[in-house]
Design a protein around this motif. Sequence first.
Motif: not given
Length: 272
Positions: A45-70
């Motif tokens: 389970f991944v929680m991201a509350s009012r935090s990802l709007e600050y990242v400059p490369d959202l797609m890169n972060v979403m790829k990392e989220i996808y990688r670590v998820c089951r």
Amino acid sequence: MKIDLGCGLRKHPGFVGIDKEPLPGVDLQCDLNDGIPLETGTVDFVMASRSLEYVPDLMNVMKEIYRVCRHKAVICLLAPYAHTSYHALNPKFRSRFDEQLPRFFTNELYVYDPMRENSYMTDVPAGWDKEAKAEIDLRLLRCEFFYLPQYLSPIYDEEDRRMLRQSTLNVVDEILYYFVAVKEPISQQELDELAQGTYEEPVLLAERRREEAIREESRRPPESTFRHEPGSVLPQRDPLPVPRKRRKGSKKPVKKKPAARKPVKGLRKRKQ
């Protein structure tokens, strides 16, 4: 494992707090732009509350989220809605969020349907790059919109809010998504069951719901103040009462005229 990305000082209970700053409660300090220092396929389970709007490369972060998820891990994402003036102009925000964003997180051709909230289609829309393939597969389970106070009034129904949200600025304040990470074949029945599931939500969002409920209870208008017709975005006052018709045979009251003044006898006009 459950992780809270950009947890700050309000880490979600029972989660591993990950943040760039060494704040109290942070379990793992890292910059999300450089990746998430966790093994592949270890997060449920991944929680991201009012935090990802600050990242400059959202797609890169979403790829990392996808990688670590089951497979079938759930991602809860709360973010400011893009079509609000003070969010669009905030110089600290690097990523934007609205109901169209999820189509870029999967090879399924996602399109937002205002009548069904979430919908997937099979036809390729005009202008879509047929050869483009997403490197991740995060399916949207559901999304929820949080409206500014003036649009929480009972004079608006859900259809009104949808119309306003799509045609007017400054209607929605935040948007909440629930995604599922798909890494193996998955049936439509499984997706439907996941979409109907009950999941944890950010603590800040639970507080907001309570505040809105209290505010709504305190300002509830008296009944019959307004009438509302479906599809209308403006309230209409109740019409003025129509006077009762007089029954047949009833006598109309006669209005007496003032009596004319009679000239007084014996008085003559003065000579000029």
